[in-house]
Design an enzyme around this catalytic site. Structure first.
Site, PDB file in Angstrom:
ATOM      1  N   LYS A 127     -54.336  23.882  11.031  1.00  0.00           N
ATOM      2  CA  LYS A 127     -53.100  24.573  11.400  1.00  0.00           C
ATOM      3  C   LYS A 127     -52.645  25.549  10.322  1.00  0.00           C
ATOM      4  CE  LYS A 127     -49.807  21.036   9.775  1.00  0.00           C
ATOM      5  NZ  LYS A 127     -49.078  21.878   8.833  1.00  0.00           N
ATOM      6  N   ASP A 128     -53.216  25.427   9.104  1.00  0.00           N
ATOM      7  CA  ASP A 128     -52.856  26.341   8.014  1.00  0.00           C
ATOM      8  C   ASP A 128     -53.802  27.533   7.908  1.00  0.00           C
ATOM      9  OD1 ASP A 128     -50.774  24.648   7.190  1.00  0.00           O
ATOM     10  OD2 ASP A 128     -52.101  23.500   5.882  1.00  0.00           O
ATOM     11  N   THR A 173     -36.328  20.434   8.058  1.00  0.00           N
ATOM     12  CA  THR A 173     -37.685  20.893   8.355  1.00  0.00           C
ATOM     13  C   THR A 173     -37.884  22.279   7.765  1.00  0.00           C
ATOM     14  OG1 THR A 173     -39.320  21.343  10.103  1.00  0.00           O
ATOM     15  CG2 THR A 173     -37.026  21.863  10.601  1.00  0.00           C
ATOM     16  N   CYS A 205     -46.048  32.177  10.616  1.00  0.00           N
ATOM     17  CA  CYS A 205     -44.950  31.248  10.330  1.00  0.00           C
ATOM     18  C   CYS A 205     -43.620  31.780  10.831  1.00  0.00           C
ATOM     19  CB  CYS A 205     -44.882  30.962   8.830  1.00  0.00           C
ATOM     20  SG  CYS A 205     -46.303  30.044   8.188  1.00  0.00           S
ATOM     21  N   SER A 242     -40.424  24.040   9.238  1.00  0.00           N
ATOM     22  CA  SER A 242     -41.199  24.606  10.330  1.00  0.00           C
ATOM     23  C   SER A 242     -40.275  25.284  11.343  1.00  0.00           C
ATOM     24  CB  SER A 242     -42.002  23.508  11.024  1.00  0.00           C
ATOM     25  OG  SER A 242     -42.473  23.926  12.289  1.00  0.00           O
ATOM     26  N   ARG A 298     -57.298  21.761  -1.740  1.00  0.00           N
ATOM     27  CA  ARG A 298     -56.020  21.694  -2.427  1.00  0.00           C
ATOM     28  C   ARG A 298     -55.913  20.332  -3.120  1.00  0.00           C
ATOM     29  NH1 ARG A 298     -52.095  22.117   2.316  1.00  0.00           N
ATOM     30  NH2 ARG A 298     -50.515  21.901   0.673  1.00  0.00           N
ATOM     31  N   ASN A 348     -43.800  16.647  -0.212  1.00  0.00           N
ATOM     32  CA  ASN A 348     -44.747  15.688   0.342  1.00  0.00           C
ATOM     33  C   ASN A 348     -44.005  14.557   1.061  1.00  0.00           C
ATOM     34  OD1 ASN A 348     -43.868  13.843  -1.636  1.00  0.00           O
ATOM     35  ND2 ASN A 348     -45.460  14.501  -3.067  1.00  0.00           N
ATOM     36  N   VAL A 349     -44.762  13.621   1.606  1.00  0.00           N
ATOM     37  CA  VAL A 349     -44.180  12.553   2.417  1.00  0.00           C
ATOM     38  C   VAL A 349     -43.154  11.753   1.620  1.00  0.00           C
ATOM     39  CG1 VAL A 349     -44.669  10.457   3.724  1.00  0.00           C
ATOM     40  CG2 VAL A 349     -46.236  12.402   3.861  1.00  0.00           C
ATOM     41  N   ARG A 355     -38.742  20.726   2.381  1.00  0.00           N
ATOM     42  CA  ARG A 355     -40.165  20.786   2.097  1.00  0.00           C
ATOM     43  C   ARG A 355     -40.504  19.682   1.108  1.00  0.00           C
ATOM     44  NH1 ARG A 355     -42.935  25.466   0.114  1.00  0.00           N
ATOM     45  NH2 ARG A 355     -44.672  24.360   1.045  1.00  0.00           N
ATOM     46  N   ARG A 396     -39.859  13.629   1.100  1.00  0.00           N
ATOM     47  CA  ARG A 396     -39.042  13.739   2.306  1.00  0.00           C
ATOM     48  C   ARG A 396     -38.379  12.403   2.655  1.00  0.00           C
ATOM     49  NH1 ARG A 396     -42.246  17.941   6.335  1.00  0.00           N
ATOM     50  NH2 ARG A 396     -43.401  19.013   4.723  1.00  0.00           N
ATOM     51  N   ARG A 416     -41.228  26.336  14.210  1.00  0.00           N
ATOM     52  CA  ARG A 416     -41.573  25.744  15.511  1.00  0.00           C
ATOM     53  C   ARG A 416     -40.748  24.477  15.752  1.00  0.00           C
ATOM     54  NH1 ARG A 416     -44.605  21.294  16.637  1.00  0.00           N
ATOM     55  NH2 ARG A 416     -45.375  21.201  14.497  1.00  0.00           N
ATOM     56  N   ARG A 417     -40.765  23.562  14.774  1.00  0.00           N
ATOM     57  CA  ARG A 417     -40.026  22.315  14.956  1.00  0.00           C
ATOM     58  C   ARG A 417     -38.522  22.566  15.069  1.00  0.00           C
ATOM     59  NH1 ARG A 417     -43.748  19.526  10.327  1.00  0.00           N
ATOM     60  NH2 ARG A 417     -45.317  18.553  11.687  1.00  0.00           N
TER      61      ARG A 417
END
Length: 322
Positions: free
Chosen positions: A89-90, A134, A249, A136, A13, A158-159, A156, A162, A138-139
């Site tokens: 994880k993806d 988030t 997901c 996620s 990617r 990138n770092v 959602r 966020r 899960r989170r």
């Protein structure tokens, strides 16, 4: 570089983290095979995936796992790339016909970090009713299990995106994987992770995997020096849990394996999306020396967890559990 090795392209990617991971793989391949010019011997093929193009909604609404791998899979099957580099994880538990996971690099710290505008945070330290961003499930479930008063909103990007949204408000905190922050060289990667008692990682979080075409013996041989067996065993067990629970997901589940000497310790959990219930199980086994055995161990623990949860867990797995 060995004269017997052809030029082998690396599909990835194009996100900053994915490119950083591909460059890690490229450098390790070049070092392992004495390639003077890594870009020539192992050129990088950057691709924009379906998952990268979806930024306005949760991935579970668009198809879940596989959204970050399809274009890379196609590049390999079409012969455009010998390798594809993935955040494990993806990666779906079952790869497309003709592809296989041939190598797993040594795992980075799999913990999640809770970021606030003021710096590192803890779930316990967030204000009453704080808004947490988030994408996620899960989170979300783990945060609500620990703090039912929290409010959750979709976040959602990138770092950098966020962190900017944290500064702009009204979001009080968000989660990011420590592994990704470290690979990007960001100082936040040195912040303490959320305790696993509250935030057990996603299966295979922090691990980088490299897939090849199943009939490409040269690619398999090229990757052999890079494979980290303890990581491969741990994530095989975690992905076995994922497989047993038909994880996607849409399923708030987590799993973490640690190989300590000859013992593989595995923890797994399933939660209701609203955090009101959590089923967690742990086990330790010795003598697990192959990926096949590790996967079987994970499948067994995942099935036990599924049986323990009964109809309530089945409803969650079917996407109908609230």
């Amino acid at each position: 570089m060995s004269a017997s090795l052809p030029v082998m392209a690396i599909a990835t990617r194009t996100s900053p983290l994915a490119m950083a991971q591909a460059l890690m793989v490229q450098a390790q391949l070049a070092a392992a095979h004495g390639a003077g010019d890594a870009d020539t011997a192992f050129p990088i093929l950057g691709l924009v995936t379906t998952g990268d193009q979806i930024t306005d909604r949760a991935l579970l609404e668009a198809g879940g796992k596989g959204l970050f791998t399809r274009e890379l899979d196609r590049a390999q099957l079409d012969g455009k790339a010998a390798f594809a580099v993935h955040s494990m994880k993806d990666v779906p538990t079952h790869l497309p016909d003709g592809l296989e996971l041939a190598c797993v690099l040594e795992r980075e710290d799999p913990a999640d970090i809770l970021l606030t505008a003021a710096g590192p945070g803890t779930l316990e330290g967030l204000p009453q009713g704080a808004l947490v961003g988030t994408a996620s499930l899960r989170r979300q479930a783990q945060a609500l299990h620990a703090r039912p008063d929290l409010q959750i909103t979709l976040l959602r990007g990138n770092v950098g995106t966020r962190l900017q949204k944290l500064k702009d408000g009204p979001i009080a905190a968000t989660f990011l994987a420590k592994a990704g922050l470290r690979r990007l060289g960001r100082p936040e990667g040195d912040w303490p992770g959320v305790d696993f008692a509250h935030c057990l990682p996603a299966p295979a979080q922090g691990a980088i995997g490299i897939t090849i075409r199943s009939d490409d013996d040269a690619a398999r041989a090229a990757l052999a020096p890079l494979n980290h067996a303890p990581t491969a065993l741990a994530i095989a067990a975690e992905r076995g849990v994922l497989e047993a629970l038909d994880g996607s997901c849409r399923t708030p589940l987590a799993a973490h394996g640690v190989l300590d000497g000859g013992a593989l310790h595995l923890t797994a959990e399933v939660l209701k999306p609203d955090g009101t219930q959590r089923w967690r199980m742990e086990d330790t086994r010795t003598g697990i020396g192959t990926v096949k055995a590790a996967r079987a161990y994970g499948l067994s623990l995942g099935q036990r967890l599924r049986d323990e949860g009964g109809p309530a867990v089945e409803a969650i797995l079917a996407g109908s559990g609230s």
